[in-house]
Scaffold this active site. Structure first.
Site, PDB file in Angstrom:
ATOM      1  N   ASN A   1       0.820  -1.209   0.000  1.00 31.29           N
ATOM      2  CA  ASN A   1       0.000   0.000   0.000  1.00 31.29           C
ATOM      3  C   ASN A   1       0.854   1.259   0.000  1.00 31.29           C
ATOM      4  OD1 ASN A   1      -2.749  -0.137  -0.278  1.00 31.29           O
ATOM      5  ND2 ASN A   1      -3.088  -0.850   1.803  1.00 31.29           N
TER       6      ASN A   1
ATOM      7  N   PHE B   1      -4.508   3.875  11.715  1.00 31.19           N
ATOM      8  CA  PHE B   1      -4.714   2.912  10.628  1.00 31.19           C
ATOM      9  C   PHE B   1      -4.101   3.449   9.339  1.00 31.19           C
ATOM     10  CE2 PHE B   1      -7.973   2.227  13.774  1.00 31.19           C
ATOM     11  CZ  PHE B   1      -7.944   0.849  13.931  1.00 31.19           C
ATOM     12  N   GLU B   2      -3.723   2.533   8.451  1.00 31.38           N
ATOM     13  CA  GLU B   2      -3.076   2.950   7.203  1.00 31.38           C
ATOM     14  C   GLU B   2      -3.978   3.836   6.345  1.00 31.38           C
ATOM     15  OE1 GLU B   2      -3.502  -1.368   6.010  1.00 31.38           O
ATOM     16  OE2 GLU B   2      -3.039  -0.475   4.096  1.00 31.38           O
ATOM     17  N   THR B   3      -5.279   3.755   6.571  1.00 27.59           N
ATOM     18  CA  THR B   3      -6.209   4.566   5.796  1.00 27.59           C
ATOM     19  C   THR B   3      -6.171   6.039   6.202  1.00 27.59           C
ATOM     20  OG1 THR B   3      -7.807   3.736   7.394  1.00 27.59           O
ATOM     21  CG2 THR B   3      -7.893   2.802   5.182  1.00 27.59           C
TER      22      THR B   3
END
Lengths: 325, 141
Positions: free
Chosen positions: A110, B51-53
């Site tokens: 990602n 969180f990666e988001t």
């Protein structure tokens, strides 16, 4: 060159947006993240118009990707994660297509994919990173040598070289920029001048849109420009980067849209069941994609009780107490 | 005799106990976020989970079912995006703890979340590398 900031030229149906801006073979960036803000209205319309040989690029996407892959619209993907969280830790049609060899997949992390879109947004040819040295992600190739350097595929997946600015010459990873043909974004609000406001996490939507040659934005509401200009700190994209605006209430269903609705567990659980069987999945496409002409017909099919069940609490942004089993 | 707990619950508790109050914690989907919630609820309420988001320090009143779940956006100190999240994950002033999920792990701690066999000829496709490459592969410091 586009400088228009008149929404009249851009406001259109999903049918027109896909007909004008999505072609066979396009590289398409999917916005959103797993079960959140997937541009489902455009994904379904791409399937209806039978676009083929698409090359999808994303960091992490779930439902839109799985539907497009399952419908046979996709030839290759570059991605970091194809899943729907607990509803499908690996997207089911995606897994089937990979295992059957129907799609070619290049796997990045990602962080890698985020940097590649950022490079595209900044008009850089590549971008350095210090991530992934110990991982097979840099050693293994998903795209074979016959694809490398052809069309939109960079000649290398990544290149490891020395940091030229350091006397000790530590290694760095160079990642190729991504400049998709089209970015598909679902936002909460678009102003009458075309300004876009995404509420909640923006994920990588802003960088994906800036990296793309064409941008299709679906939105829950079109609001007066003055409303978005009262609080411009909250806005996400300027009007002149947007080519098509499609007004689509519940446009991310069955994925979530912060402050508007949660993801739809009933639909995602039903999808998980049907996606596992080729015949059932064909029936799903017939009923939920080809059988509904537009978003109004789609929402009528979902039904008022399921839509009310996922309606977001205006303070929390999601549906508290929603049965998510 | 039936156990009073499941193996997943034991894993979440065991991982959660590694978190100290005040730690900065990066959590992935599934058991990882359950472990983070365990730490926050039981013994490390001041731990910051992100969180990666891009959701930083959410209230986590309900357990998110994915890092893209709207529950990672509620009650946060700020909402951002992936670039911001990764800037914290690799930040030179922070020592971030990361909880990662994976499809497979070997005796050396190598994890696999892409495919069984090779990526070229997968016998079983997993969801792909996601964020899992970045935390273990990041230079320490």
């Amino acid at each position: 060159m586009r400088a228009s900031i008149d929404l009249k030229d851009k406001l259109m149906s999903a049918e027109e947006a896909v007909r004008r801006f999505v072609k066979d073979g396009d590289m398409i960036a999917l916005g959103g993240f797993t079960v959140n803000r997937n541009a489902m209205v455009i994904a379904r319309e791409i399937i209806r118009q039978e676009r083929r040989e698409l090359h999808l690029v994303m960091h992490s996407n779930g439902q839109a990707m799985d539907l497009l892959v399952g419908a046979g619209a996709v030839s290759r993907l570059e991605l970091a994660y194809g899943g729907n969280g607990r509803f499908a830790p690996t997207c089911i049609r995606f897994r089937k297509a990979v295992q059957a060899g129907h799609v070619q997949v290049e796997d990045y992390s990602n962080f890698h994919m985020s940097l590649r879109f950022l490079a595209g947004a900044l008009n850089l040819p590549f971008i350095p990173s210090c991530s992934g040295f110990e991982s097979d992600v840099l050693n293994q190739q998903g795209f074979g040598p016959e694809l490398r350097g052809r069309g939109r595929i960079p000649s290398h997946k990544a290149v490891i070289t020395d940091n030229p600015f350091s006397p000790t010459r530590e290694p760095v990873v160079l990642l190729p920029a991504l400049t998709p043909d089209v970015a598909l974004i679902h936002a909460q609000l678009v102003g009458e001048d075309g300004t876009v406001r995404i509420k909640g996490l923006t994920f990588l939507d802003i960088e994906q849109a800036k990296a793309a040659s064409r941008v299709i934005v679906t939105c829950e509401e079109v609001v007066p420009s003055a409303f978005l200009r009262q609080d411009p700190d909250q806005n996400s994209l300027p009007p002149f980067l947007v080519d098509a605006v499609v007004q689509a209430p519940f446009g991310a269903h069955p994925t979530a849209c912060h402050y508007y609705y949660d993801y739809d567990p009933r639909h995602l659980n039903m999808y998980r069941q049907v996606a596992g069987d080729d015949n059932d999945f064909r029936t799903y496409l017939k009923e939920w994609v080809f059988g509904v002409a537009d978003q109004e017909a789609y929402l009528a099919k979902v039904g008022i009780s399921d839509l009310m069940r996922i309606k977001a609490n205006s303070s929390l942004g999601y549906a508290p107490g929603l049965d998510r089993r | 005799m039936a156990h009073a707990y499941t193996s997943k619950e034991m894993m979440a508790l065991t991982a959660g106990r590694l978190v100290n109050n005040g730690d900065v914690l990066f959590a992935g989907t599934g058991l990882s976020m359950l472990a983070a919630a365990v730490a926050k609820r039981i013994h490390a309420p001041q731990a910051v989970v992100f969180f990666e988001t891009g959701g930083i320090d959410p209230a986590l009143k309900e357990l998110p079912l994915a890092v893209g779940d709207p529950r990672v956006m509620a009650g946060t100190c700020m909402n951002s995006g992936l670039i911001d999240a990764f800037s914290l994950l690799g930040h030179r002033r922070l020592r971030t703890i990361a909880f990662l999920g994976a499809a497979q792990i070997d005796p050396f701690g190598n994890i696999n979340s892409t495919a069984w066999a090779t990526t070229i000829v997968p016998r079983c496709a997993f969801p792909a590398a996601a964020a899992a490459v970045t935390p273990p592969a990041w230079p320490s410091g």
